[in-house]
Design a protein around this motif. Sequence first.
Motif, PDB file in Angstrom:
ATOM      1  N   GLY A   6       0.806  -1.222   0.000  1.00 33.44           N
ATOM      2  CA  GLY A   6       0.000   0.000   0.000  1.00 33.44           C
ATOM      3  C   GLY A   6       0.833   1.264   0.000  1.00 33.44           C
ATOM      4  O   GLY A   6       0.329   2.351  -0.276  1.00 33.44           O
ATOM      5  N   GLY A   7       2.109   1.121   0.344  1.00 37.16           N
ATOM      6  CA  GLY A   7       2.977   2.297   0.377  1.00 37.16           C
ATOM      7  C   GLY A   7       4.304   1.988  -0.275  1.00 37.16           C
ATOM      8  O   GLY A   7       4.958   0.997   0.054  1.00 37.16           O
ATOM      9  N   VAL A   8       4.691   2.831  -1.217  1.00 31.21           N
ATOM     10  CA  VAL A   8       5.988   2.661  -1.885  1.00 31.21           C
ATOM     11  C   VAL A   8       6.754   3.975  -1.759  1.00 31.21           C
ATOM     12  O   VAL A   8       6.240   5.037  -2.116  1.00 31.21           O
ATOM     13  N   ALA A   9       7.970   3.904  -1.215  1.00 29.51           N
ATOM     14  CA  ALA A   9       8.815   5.091  -1.086  1.00 29.51           C
ATOM     15  C   ALA A   9      10.142   4.820  -1.767  1.00 29.51           C
ATOM     16  O   ALA A   9      10.656   3.693  -1.753  1.00 29.51           O
ATOM     17  N   LEU A  10      10.688   5.870  -2.361  1.00 28.43           N
ATOM     18  CA  LEU A  10      11.943   5.717  -3.092  1.00 28.43           C
ATOM     19  C   LEU A  10      12.761   6.990  -2.900  1.00 28.43           C
ATOM     20  O   LEU A  10      12.233   8.096  -2.978  1.00 28.43           O
ATOM     21  N   PHE A  11      14.046   6.817  -2.617  1.00 29.88           N
ATOM     22  CA  PHE A  11      14.959   7.946  -2.484  1.00 29.88           C
ATOM     23  C   PHE A  11      16.061   7.797  -3.516  1.00 29.88           C
ATOM     24  O   PHE A  11      16.635   6.719  -3.689  1.00 29.88           O
ATOM     25  N   ALA A  12      16.367   8.904  -4.206  1.00 28.02           N
ATOM     26  CA  ALA A  12      17.480   8.924  -5.160  1.00 28.02           C
ATOM     27  C   ALA A  12      18.405  10.063  -4.784  1.00 28.02           C
ATOM     28  O   ALA A  12      17.964  11.202  -4.581  1.00 28.02           O
TER      29      ALA A  12
ATOM     30  N   ALA B 181      23.513   8.755  -8.032  1.00 25.98           N
ATOM     31  CA  ALA B 181      24.575   7.943  -7.443  1.00 25.98           C
ATOM     32  C   ALA B 181      24.019   6.798  -6.613  1.00 25.98           C
ATOM     33  O   ALA B 181      24.678   5.771  -6.450  1.00 25.98           O
ATOM     34  N   VAL B 182      22.827   6.976  -6.071  1.00 29.52           N
ATOM     35  CA  VAL B 182      22.263   5.937  -5.207  1.00 29.52           C
ATOM     36  C   VAL B 182      20.739   5.985  -5.272  1.00 29.52           C
ATOM     37  O   VAL B 182      20.151   7.069  -5.384  1.00 29.52           O
ATOM     38  N   ILE B 183      20.142   4.813  -5.261  1.00 27.55           N
ATOM     39  CA  ILE B 183      18.684   4.693  -5.162  1.00 27.55           C
ATOM     40  C   ILE B 183      18.369   3.643  -4.105  1.00 27.55           C
ATOM     41  O   ILE B 183      18.913   2.532  -4.147  1.00 27.55           O
ATOM     42  N   VAL B 184      17.533   4.003  -3.157  1.00 28.49           N
ATOM     43  CA  VAL B 184      17.022   3.025  -2.203  1.00 28.49           C
ATOM     44  C   VAL B 184      15.512   3.189  -2.148  1.00 28.49           C
ATOM     45  O   VAL B 184      14.986   4.275  -2.382  1.00 28.49           O
ATOM     46  N   GLY B 185      14.820   2.124  -1.836  1.00 31.62           N
ATOM     47  CA  GLY B 185      13.372   2.225  -1.746  1.00 31.62           C
ATOM     48  C   GLY B 185      12.774   0.963  -1.172  1.00 31.62           C
ATOM     49  O   GLY B 185      13.443  -0.083  -1.085  1.00 31.62           O
ATOM     50  N   ALA B 186      11.525   1.087  -0.766  1.00 33.21           N
ATOM     51  CA  ALA B 186      10.842  -0.057  -0.184  1.00 33.21           C
ATOM     52  C   ALA B 186       9.362   0.011  -0.498  1.00 33.21           C
ATOM     53  O   ALA B 186       8.770   1.101  -0.538  1.00 33.21           O
TER      54      ALA B 186
END
Lengths: 94, 146
Positions: B25-31, B91-96
């Motif tokens: 229900g929730g998707v977050a992503l940081f770049a 340079a970086v991508i993280v997410g869940a």
Amino acid sequence: MGRGVVRAAMPPAVTVRLFATAREAVGRATLSWELPPEGASVAELVRALGDAHPPLARILRVSRLVRNGHYVEELSERLRPRDELAVHPPYGGG
Amino acid sequence: MSVRLSPRPLSISRAGAALDAPGAGGVALFAGRVRPDRTPTGTVVALDYEVDRSIAMRVLGELEREAVRRFHARAVVVWHRVGRVPVGEVAVIVGAACGHRSEAFDATRFLIEEVKRTVPIWKSERGRRGRRRRRSPLRPAGRSAD
């Protein structure tokens, strides 16, 4: 470590892999260190590295060490010929 | 689940697709992108990333599993560039992808902070005219990519 306990020389030896500031302090990515017959601890090798390469000494104080792919928990760990020790200065990814 | 160390550009849209988990229900992503910071040696034009790959891949895998365990993530992305990354590139991508937004935000924050703290990656700044600069060797390198 007593003087001369760990000497830069020929195999059987420990391979030291240097990263980032540690590599720049020495000017090389790898070093080879012969172990004496009685062996040496990680602490003894670290001291010898700092003595041989003074710019590396202060970096070693804040670095993590990886022995054969595993983080060193105790500096008293004994090294064996053909061990690999990686010097990891503080990380800076992201 | 996806961890990656790549010398090639990272795609935010592909990372988003990798987080397309059924039931999340929730998707977050940081770049994190490389900024043109001004430094004493000039404006940064790129960051050079160095990695101890075997250890880094293992730690990334551990972070992925921890995000699943702690935040019940159904999909996780932890991607990092290595080598030279020009200003403006990612340079970086993280997410869940999690059940709810709060878990997704928390997991993503956890991942980026732990990547910076625990993964053997180092960066140096490259300025115009090829000059390189690494900040204090006794502290983690700068924060030009977040």
